[in-house]
Design a protein around this motif. Structure first.
Motif, mmCIF file in Angstrom:
data_model
loop_
_atom_site.group_PDB
_atom_site.id
_atom_site.type_symbol
_atom_site.label_atom_id
_atom_site.label_comp_id
_atom_site.label_asym_id
_atom_site.label_seq_id
_atom_site.Cartn_x
_atom_site.Cartn_y
_atom_site.Cartn_z
ATOM 1 N N SER A 76 21.320 -16.180 11.325
ATOM 2 C CA SER A 76 22.508 -16.725 10.245
ATOM 3 C C SER A 76 21.016 -17.597 8.805
ATOM 4 O O SER A 76 20.319 -17.701 8.069
ATOM 5 C CB SER A 76 22.891 -17.806 9.736
ATOM 6 O OG SER A 76 24.157 -17.975 8.443
ATOM 7 N N ALA A 77 20.215 -19.150 9.639
ATOM 8 C CA ALA A 77 19.325 -19.917 8.392
ATOM 9 C C ALA A 77 17.796 -18.362 8.391
ATOM 10 O O ALA A 77 17.863 -18.726 6.445
ATOM 11 C CB ALA A 77 18.960 -20.949 9.234
ATOM 12 N N PHE A 78 17.956 -18.247 9.050
ATOM 13 C CA PHE A 78 16.729 -16.733 8.381
ATOM 14 C C PHE A 78 16.933 -16.208 7.481
ATOM 15 O O PHE A 78 16.145 -15.547 6.250
ATOM 16 C CB PHE A 78 15.642 -16.578 10.161
ATOM 17 C CG PHE A 78 14.659 -17.079 10.358
ATOM 18 C CD1 PHE A 78 13.649 -17.802 10.160
ATOM 19 C CD2 PHE A 78 15.441 -17.439 12.367
ATOM 20 C CE1 PHE A 78 13.266 -18.224 10.660
ATOM 21 C CE2 PHE A 78 14.274 -18.368 12.610
ATOM 22 C CZ PHE A 78 12.805 -18.768 12.299
ATOM 23 N N ALA A 79 18.026 -15.547 7.775
ATOM 24 C CA ALA A 79 19.002 -14.976 6.762
ATOM 25 C C ALA A 79 19.547 -15.006 5.762
ATOM 26 O O ALA A 79 18.492 -14.959 4.738
ATOM 27 C CB ALA A 79 19.907 -14.317 7.336
ATOM 28 N N ALA A 96 16.669 -8.373 9.787
ATOM 29 C CA ALA A 96 17.168 -7.082 8.658
ATOM 30 C C ALA A 96 18.904 -7.117 9.613
ATOM 31 O O ALA A 96 19.091 -6.826 8.296
ATOM 32 C CB ALA A 96 15.595 -5.913 9.188
ATOM 33 N N ARG A 97 18.964 -6.728 10.453
ATOM 34 C CA ARG A 97 20.735 -6.093 11.049
ATOM 35 C C ARG A 97 20.949 -7.304 10.866
ATOM 36 O O ARG A 97 22.549 -6.774 9.931
ATOM 37 C CB ARG A 97 20.482 -5.636 11.454
ATOM 38 C CG ARG A 97 19.691 -3.964 11.900
ATOM 39 C CD ARG A 97 20.489 -3.011 13.281
ATOM 40 N NE ARG A 97 19.129 -3.516 14.582
ATOM 41 C CZ ARG A 97 19.142 -3.301 15.812
ATOM 42 N NH1 ARG A 97 20.378 -2.914 16.149
ATOM 43 N NH2 ARG A 97 18.798 -3.869 16.644
ATOM 44 N N THR A 98 20.833 -8.671 10.879
ATOM 45 C CA THR A 98 21.821 -10.096 10.305
ATOM 46 C C THR A 98 21.723 -10.240 8.954
ATOM 47 O O THR A 98 22.905 -9.681 8.949
ATOM 48 C CB THR A 98 20.866 -10.719 11.081
ATOM 49 O OG1 THR A 98 21.272 -10.398 12.899
ATOM 50 C CG2 THR A 98 21.563 -12.569 11.048
ATOM 51 N N ASP A 113 25.349 -8.164 19.573
ATOM 52 C CA ASP A 113 27.120 -6.875 19.191
ATOM 53 C C ASP A 113 27.422 -7.549 17.590
ATOM 54 O O ASP A 113 27.467 -6.874 17.110
ATOM 55 C CB ASP A 113 28.552 -7.524 20.317
ATOM 56 C CG ASP A 113 28.116 -6.683 21.512
ATOM 57 O OD1 ASP A 113 27.502 -6.059 21.515
ATOM 58 O OD2 ASP A 113 29.084 -7.217 22.538
ATOM 59 N N PHE A 114 26.373 -8.560 17.449
ATOM 60 C CA PHE A 114 27.035 -9.203 15.947
ATOM 61 C C PHE A 114 26.417 -8.302 15.199
ATOM 62 O O PHE A 114 26.764 -8.037 13.923
ATOM 63 C CB PHE A 114 26.708 -9.997 15.530
ATOM 64 C CG PHE A 114 26.796 -10.911 14.916
ATOM 65 C CD1 PHE A 114 27.816 -11.129 14.175
ATOM 66 C CD2 PHE A 114 26.101 -11.351 13.377
ATOM 67 C CE1 PHE A 114 28.531 -11.752 12.545
ATOM 68 C CE2 PHE A 114 26.172 -10.964 11.978
ATOM 69 C CZ PHE A 114 26.965 -12.425 11.976
ATOM 70 N N PHE A 115 25.049 -7.720 15.027
ATOM 71 C CA PHE A 115 24.057 -7.329 14.350
ATOM 72 C C PHE A 115 24.257 -6.066 14.288
ATOM 73 O O PHE A 115 23.572 -5.097 13.342
ATOM 74 C CB PHE A 115 23.046 -8.210 13.877
ATOM 75 C CG PHE A 115 22.207 -8.281 15.329
ATOM 76 C CD1 PHE A 115 20.614 -7.021 16.362
ATOM 77 C CD2 PHE A 115 21.802 -9.158 16.407
ATOM 78 C CE1 PHE A 115 20.510 -7.234 17.121
ATOM 79 C CE2 PHE A 115 20.691 -9.570 17.116
ATOM 80 C CZ PHE A 115 20.243 -8.344 17.877
#
Length: 303
Positions: A120-123, A150-152, A235-237
């Protein structure tokens, strides 16, 4: 049998050990001299600084495309510095290519303590760059580890992503031989000759020049990215929030073979996924078949 979380931590411990060596190459990336560099800036946010460059034929027109690099590597991988023409091809096709250098490379900075960093921080690093540049919508291209980010990002901020494409999007568990090749590639304490052999095995198709990837490794970033990925469930991303995406699969990918990576994900997600396979390419992809990749990216972006 070890649990999945334990396996993730074992993998992190291994990567932390091999990334402990000295950096092979310069802390300051070398860039080709482009006459279509239209913006070069640093955006500060939440105790971090992002260095961004935008490349375009027309600085005022064209859809935005951003490329997220693979584990422990920087965005210059998609330039001629690493035998790639992807940035050039996209810019000449009318796109504005936004390259956000990950924290810890060159002028980009921020906390890379593994226990303090998350996907999340990288996103949010990416989001801060797009916000600071006034970019409301962008197409993302994620390469190897970058496909996870990218998917996150797309899962967290679906309204900010126009289109999504993945290169070398990963496979299942690795055999001992696969691990040996992969981990040897990251072991910066080895000789260039030994590392080139590992790079050839893990990242490059037979006959392609693996030595081009001897440089450009950033150990602290790699450790942080490995830990962040180990702490998030696929499963999240996995479904990228339900947004359709393109998989660009390397036919000769030893680390993520088609049947265990791109084809498998396509079979699982069905019509959500468009699939294309690139011959004579391994996990590195962008430094092996950049023209072919750029062609498929442009076709997909123009749909």
């Amino acid at each position: 049998m070890p649990t999945q979380p334990l396996l993730r931590r074992i993998a992190f411990a291994f990567f932390a050990a091999i990334f402990a060596g000295p950096i092979h190459g310069s802390d300051q990336p070398t860039w080709p001299a482009y006459d279509f560099l239209v913006r070069d800036t640093i955006i500060n946010h939440q105790d971090a600084s992002n260095h961004e460059r935008i490349f375009a034929e027309d600085p005022n027109n064209g859809a935005y495309v951003s490329i997220i690099p693979s584990l422990g590597r920087g965005v210059e991988d998609y330039t001629e510095q690493y035998n790639s023409k992807i940035v050039t091809r996209l810019a000449k096709a009318g796109y504005r290519v936004v390259l956000v250098q990950p924290r810890g490379i060159g002028k980009s900075s921020g906390d890379l303590t593994p226990q303090n960093i998350t996907m999340s921080a990288f996103a949010h690093d990416l989001k801060a760059s797009f916000d600071g540049l006034g970019i409301e919508s962008v197409s993302l291209v994620g390469h190897a580890w970058g496909n996870r980010l990218a998917r996150t990002f797309t899962t967290l901020f679906p309204d900010r992503v126009e289109k999504l494409a993945l290169m070398a999007s990963g496979g299942g568990s690795l055999s001992e031989d696969q691990q040996k090749c992969l981990f040897g590639s990251f072991d910066l304490t080895q000789s260039d000759e030994d590392r080139t052999k590992s790079l050839q095995c893990a990242f490059f198709s037979k006959g392609n020049d693996a030595s081009v990837w001897l440089n450009g490794w950033y150990p602290d970033l790699g450790k942080a990215e490995t830990f962040a990925a180990s702490m998030i469930s696929e499963d999240f991303f996995k479904k990228a929030g339900g947004k359709p995406f393109l998989i660009i699969q390397a036919a000769d990918d030893y680390i993520a073979p088609p049947d265990k990576a791109g084809k498998k994900l396509k079979a699982e997600l069905g019509d959500q996924v468009s699939y294309v396979e690139i011959p004579n390419a391994g996990h590195a992809l962008s430094s092996e078949q950049p023209d072919e990749i750029a062609k498929h990216l442009i076709e997909y972006l123009q749909e």
